[in-house]
Design a protein around this motif. Structure first.
Motif, PDB file in Angstrom:
ATOM      1  N   ILE A  27      -1.134  14.850   2.539  1.00  0.00           N
ATOM      2  CA  ILE A  27      -2.222  13.891   2.698  1.00  0.00           C
ATOM      3  C   ILE A  27      -2.606  13.305   1.344  1.00  0.00           C
ATOM      4  CG2 ILE A  27      -4.654  13.649   3.327  1.00  0.00           C
ATOM      5  CD1 ILE A  27      -4.184  15.713   5.537  1.00  0.00           C
ATOM      6  N   SER A  28      -2.682  14.151   0.309  1.00  0.00           N
ATOM      7  CA  SER A  28      -3.003  13.668  -1.041  1.00  0.00           C
ATOM      8  C   SER A  28      -2.003  12.624  -1.491  1.00  0.00           C
ATOM      9  CB  SER A  28      -3.031  14.843  -2.021  1.00  0.00           C
ATOM     10  OG  SER A  28      -4.043  15.756  -1.701  1.00  0.00           O
ATOM     11  N   GLN A  29      -0.728  12.884  -1.239  1.00  0.00           N
ATOM     12  CA  GLN A  29       0.299  11.936  -1.645  1.00  0.00           C
ATOM     13  C   GLN A  29       0.189  10.631  -0.852  1.00  0.00           C
ATOM     14  OE1 GLN A  29       2.510  12.399  -4.245  1.00  0.00           O
ATOM     15  NE2 GLN A  29       2.903  10.223  -3.902  1.00  0.00           N
ATOM     16  N   LYS A  30      -0.118  10.755   0.458  1.00  0.00           N
ATOM     17  CA  LYS A  30      -0.283   9.568   1.306  1.00  0.00           C
ATOM     18  C   LYS A  30      -1.436   8.702   0.796  1.00  0.00           C
ATOM     19  CE  LYS A  30       2.349   9.325   5.168  1.00  0.00           C
ATOM     20  NZ  LYS A  30       2.933   8.066   5.698  1.00  0.00           N
ATOM     21  N   LEU A  31      -2.545   9.343   0.473  1.00  0.00           N
ATOM     22  CA  LEU A  31      -3.703   8.603  -0.020  1.00  0.00           C
ATOM     23  C   LEU A  31      -3.396   7.906  -1.333  1.00  0.00           C
ATOM     24  CD1 LEU A  31      -6.572  11.143   0.774  1.00  0.00           C
ATOM     25  CD2 LEU A  31      -5.949   9.107   2.062  1.00  0.00           C
ATOM     26  N   PHE A  32      -2.638   8.575  -2.178  1.00  0.00           N
ATOM     27  CA  PHE A  32      -2.254   7.970  -3.455  1.00  0.00           C
ATOM     28  C   PHE A  32      -1.378   6.747  -3.219  1.00  0.00           C
ATOM     29  CE2 PHE A  32       0.506   7.571  -7.185  1.00  0.00           C
ATOM     30  CZ  PHE A  32      -0.453   7.501  -8.193  1.00  0.00           C
ATOM     31  N   ASP A  33      -0.438   6.885  -2.265  1.00  0.00           N
ATOM     32  CA  ASP A  33       0.463   5.767  -1.951  1.00  0.00           C
ATOM     33  C   ASP A  33      -0.287   4.593  -1.340  1.00  0.00           C
ATOM     34  OD1 ASP A  33       2.551   7.305  -2.855  1.00  0.00           O
ATOM     35  OD2 ASP A  33       3.150   8.003  -0.850  1.00  0.00           O
ATOM     36  N   GLU A  34      -1.279   4.880  -0.482  1.00  0.00           N
ATOM     37  CA  GLU A  34      -1.948   3.821   0.270  1.00  0.00           C
ATOM     38  C   GLU A  34      -3.115   3.185  -0.481  1.00  0.00           C
ATOM     39  OE1 GLU A  34      -3.057   5.446   4.051  1.00  0.00           O
ATOM     40  OE2 GLU A  34      -0.979   6.011   4.570  1.00  0.00           O
ATOM     41  N   PHE A  35      -3.876   4.009  -1.226  1.00  0.00           N
ATOM     42  CA  PHE A  35      -5.077   3.498  -1.872  1.00  0.00           C
ATOM     43  C   PHE A  35      -4.941   3.395  -3.395  1.00  0.00           C
ATOM     44  CE2 PHE A  35      -6.622   5.565   2.039  1.00  0.00           C
ATOM     45  CZ  PHE A  35      -7.273   4.502   2.634  1.00  0.00           C
ATOM     46  N   GLY A  36      -3.878   3.988  -3.942  1.00  0.00           N
ATOM     47  CA  GLY A  36      -3.746   3.990  -5.394  1.00  0.00           C
ATOM     48  C   GLY A  36      -4.744   4.901  -6.068  1.00  0.00           C
ATOM     49  N   GLU A  37      -5.238   5.894  -5.342  1.00  0.00           N
ATOM     50  CA  GLU A  37      -6.241   6.806  -5.870  1.00  0.00           C
ATOM     51  C   GLU A  37      -5.739   8.237  -5.778  1.00  0.00           C
ATOM     52  OE1 GLU A  37      -9.678   5.920  -3.555  1.00  0.00           O
ATOM     53  OE2 GLU A  37      -9.994   3.933  -4.462  1.00  0.00           O
ATOM     54  N   ASN A  38      -5.981   9.008  -6.822  1.00  0.00           N
ATOM     55  CA  ASN A  38      -5.420  10.348  -6.927  1.00  0.00           C
ATOM     56  C   ASN A  38      -6.421  11.364  -6.393  1.00  0.00           C
ATOM     57  OD1 ASN A  38      -3.873  12.511  -7.515  1.00  0.00           O
ATOM     58  ND2 ASN A  38      -3.628  12.047  -9.698  1.00  0.00           N
ATOM     59  N   PHE A  39      -6.266  11.774  -5.148  1.00  0.00           N
ATOM     60  CA  PHE A  39      -7.157  12.737  -4.518  1.00  0.00           C
ATOM     61  C   PHE A  39      -6.631  14.152  -4.729  1.00  0.00           C
ATOM     62  CE2 PHE A  39      -8.027   8.781  -2.534  1.00  0.00           C
ATOM     63  CZ  PHE A  39      -9.325   8.816  -2.049  1.00  0.00           C
ATOM     64  N   SER A  40      -7.448  15.020  -5.215  1.00  0.00           N
ATOM     65  CA  SER A  40      -7.056  16.408  -5.400  1.00  0.00           C
ATOM     66  C   SER A  40      -6.714  17.046  -4.059  1.00  0.00           C
ATOM     67  CB  SER A  40      -8.189  17.190  -6.066  1.00  0.00           C
ATOM     68  OG  SER A  40      -7.966  18.572  -5.964  1.00  0.00           O
ATOM     69  N   ARG A  41      -5.626  17.784  -4.022  1.00  0.00           N
ATOM     70  CA  ARG A  41      -5.244  18.499  -2.802  1.00  0.00           C
ATOM     71  C   ARG A  41      -6.360  19.450  -2.369  1.00  0.00           C
ATOM     72  NH1 ARG A  41      -3.480  23.456  -2.194  1.00  0.00           N
ATOM     73  NH2 ARG A  41      -3.110  23.718  -4.426  1.00  0.00           N
ATOM     74  N   ARG A  42      -7.001  20.087  -3.350  1.00  0.00           N
ATOM     75  CA  ARG A  42      -8.061  21.034  -3.008  1.00  0.00           C
ATOM     76  C   ARG A  42      -9.263  20.319  -2.385  1.00  0.00           C
ATOM     77  NH1 ARG A  42      -8.067  25.098  -8.274  1.00  0.00           N
ATOM     78  NH2 ARG A  42      -5.868  25.686  -8.151  1.00  0.00           N
ATOM     79  N   THR A  43      -9.576  19.118  -2.904  1.00  0.00           N
ATOM     80  CA  THR A  43     -10.686  18.367  -2.345  1.00  0.00           C
ATOM     81  C   THR A  43     -10.374  17.927  -0.923  1.00  0.00           C
ATOM     82  OG1 THR A  43     -11.204  17.549  -4.560  1.00  0.00           O
ATOM     83  CG2 THR A  43     -12.227  16.415  -2.717  1.00  0.00           C
ATOM     84  N   VAL A  44      -9.142  17.490  -0.711  1.00  0.00           N
ATOM     85  CA  VAL A  44      -8.719  17.099   0.638  1.00  0.00           C
ATOM     86  C   VAL A  44      -8.818  18.289   1.581  1.00  0.00           C
ATOM     87  CG1 VAL A  44      -6.755  16.366   2.046  1.00  0.00           C
ATOM     88  CG2 VAL A  44      -7.236  15.215  -0.121  1.00  0.00           C
ATOM     89  N   SER A  45      -8.317  19.443   1.117  1.00  0.00           N
ATOM     90  CA  SER A  45      -8.366  20.648   1.936  1.00  0.00           C
ATOM     91  C   SER A  45      -9.806  21.033   2.257  1.00  0.00           C
ATOM     92  CB  SER A  45      -7.648  21.800   1.214  1.00  0.00           C
ATOM     93  OG  SER A  45      -7.719  22.984   1.963  1.00  0.00           O
ATOM     94  N   GLN A  46     -10.680  20.892   1.250  1.00  0.00           N
ATOM     95  CA  GLN A  46     -12.089  21.221   1.454  1.00  0.00           C
ATOM     96  C   GLN A  46     -12.720  20.301   2.492  1.00  0.00           C
ATOM     97  OE1 GLN A  46     -14.714  20.392  -1.838  1.00  0.00           O
ATOM     98  NE2 GLN A  46     -16.102  22.040  -1.292  1.00  0.00           N
ATOM     99  N   TYR A  47     -12.397  18.995   2.430  1.00  0.00           N
ATOM    100  CA  TYR A  47     -12.969  18.051   3.377  1.00  0.00           C
ATOM    101  C   TYR A  47     -12.484  18.336   4.804  1.00  0.00           C
ATOM    102  CZ  TYR A  47     -14.436  13.782   5.669  1.00  0.00           C
ATOM    103  OH  TYR A  47     -15.010  12.911   6.542  1.00  0.00           O
ATOM    104  N   LEU A  48     -11.201  18.697   4.933  1.00  0.00           N
ATOM    105  CA  LEU A  48     -10.664  18.998   6.251  1.00  0.00           C
ATOM    106  C   LEU A  48     -11.353  20.218   6.874  1.00  0.00           C
ATOM    107  CD1 LEU A  48      -6.825  18.446   5.694  1.00  0.00           C
ATOM    108  CD2 LEU A  48      -8.306  17.120   7.200  1.00  0.00           C
TER     109      LEU A  48
END
Length: 409
Positions: A27-48
């Motif tokens: 998901i982090s990689q997808k967000l980076f590809d789609e939005f150009g923004e580097n989301f931490s995997r841990r932050t993504v996991s925390q939000y989920l």
């Protein structure tokens, strides 16, 4: 590099991807590809898991959000090292939590976490006053990365097993075939050697095989391929070599091997293929032997990752080893490791290569045969003057208890 708060679009996309079963890393990689923004995997996991981000994420460095830090100038230094690794140095804003996330750091330096592994990383922290944001946290980040090994293996396997189908060869038993034939193949170094270099020798070898034999043993004694990798030219220990075209090298090694094995199956009651790895190709030769085993189901193929192996041909005990290790007491080691075979044999031989020149020596009844190579001299050999050895291939005819004929090809 500034910060931006999560938007509803970000959150909705994370939820959507999570429902699709994607991991937080993907998901982090997808967000980076789609939005150009580097989301931490841990932050993504925390939000989920909690529905809370508890922080903000970085924007891509070349975007200019409203709260950008005007007084922070950022550049990236890239150094490609001799061992194939890459070192990247840059200044960035990130949290202490993000600094501990290898995937976040890789993406921040412009590396895809699916393709690269961090060898070492150092993130030095300090604070600086910003015109717009006051006191901000900065990191001087330096990482050294290498391509993932799995990718090299995956590409190698794709070449080795593409369109692989077992080959059915017309094979018959002829009781009149009495003698046995051993074909030692060592140090071909495909990539340096090409089919055009050995066509004449291969034709002569096939003519010998066509005489017909009870058992034909094909000995793969190591360094068939010049490199242990596909996209770089290195030995199994990481020694960098002159560049060769490895996909082409594998293709030519396949053609060469197939010509010998098919002819052997047509002209022998039994075909055995024995192997050990070399100091150049120990890993990739293992995969090459898997291809041989799958391709030639009618042959008895020994796939192993050992440094030496042995077999009994009538009453002749033969051990094969590449020649780069176990050089002190190979006969004593053979007697210890193969006691049953040693007791049956009336003749004992050890076959090796590695040094690229021909030598035969009888030591207390154990015959050591060191075989030459048909490969042309490479740049290193030419530079050091190692150009005097005969460029040979071999075929050895045995009766039940000893060598009868030696063909120098």
């Amino acid at each position: 590099m500034g910060y931006t708060k999560w938007t509803d679009e970000h959150k909705n996309r994370v939820i959507e991807l999570g429902k699709q079963g994607l991991s937080s890393r993907k998901i982090s990689q997808k967000l980076f590809d789609e939005f150009g923004e580097n989301f931490s995997r841990r932050t993504v996991s925390q939000y989920l898991s909690t529905g809370s981000t508890n922080g903000r994420v970085r924007t891509k460095y070349n975007q200019q959000p409203d709260n950008k830090v005007k007084d922070v100038k950022r550049g990236t230094e890239i150094v490609i090292n001799k061992d194939g690794s890459t070192t990247s140095s840059t200044t960035m804003q990130m949290t202490s939590e993000q600094a501990k996330d290898p995937e976040f750091v890789l993406r921040a330096h412009g590396f895809n976490p699916d393709d690269w592994d961090i060898v070492s990383a150092r993130n030095n922290f300090w604070q600086q006053n910003s015109i717009e944001n006051g006191l901000i946290d900065l990191y001087q980040s330096k990482i050294t990365v290498k391509p993932k090994v799995d990718n090299d293996i995956k590409r190698a396997v794709e070449v080795l097993i593409r369109d692989i189908k077992p080959l059915k060869v017309q094979h018959s038993i002829n009781p009149s075939r009495k003698r046995n034939l051993v074909i030692p193949i060592t140090d071909n170094h495909w990539g340096i050697t090409h089919l055009s270099d050995v066509q004449g020798k291969l034709a002569e070898l096939l003519d010998i095989i066509k005489q017909g034999y009870g058992t034909i043993v094909i000995e793969m004694i190591g360094d068939m391929l010049h490199s242990d990798k596909i996209n770089s030219t290195e030995t199994v220990s990481g020694t960098v070599l002159e560049d060769v075209d490895m996909p082409k090298a594998i293709d030519e090694a396949m053609q060469f091997t197939e010509a010998i094995v098919v002819t052997a199956l047509q002209n022998a009651n039994t075909v055995m293929i024995k192997s050990v790895g070399g100091n150049h190709d120990f890993d990739i030769s293992y995969m090459f032997m898997i291809w041989i085993k799958e391709r030639f189901k009618q042959a008895q193929v020994d796939v192993n990752n050992r440094y030496r192996t042995a077999y009994l041909l009538g009453h002749v005990l033969i051990s094969i080893q590449h020649g780069n290790v176990n050089r002190k007491n190979p006969a004593q080691i053979l007697a210890n490791e193969c006691r049953n075979l040693w007791g049956i044999a009336t003749t004992t031989e050890i076959h090796s290569g590695h040094l690229h020149f021909d030598k035969t020596e009888d030591q207390n009844g154990v015959v050591f045969r060191q075989f030459s190579t048909p490969k042309p001299s490479d740049d290193w050999e030419t530079m050091n003057g190692f150009v005097g050895a005969n460029k040979l291939m071999y075929a050895l005819e045995y009766n039940d208890d000893r060598l009868k004929v030696e063909h120098f090809i």
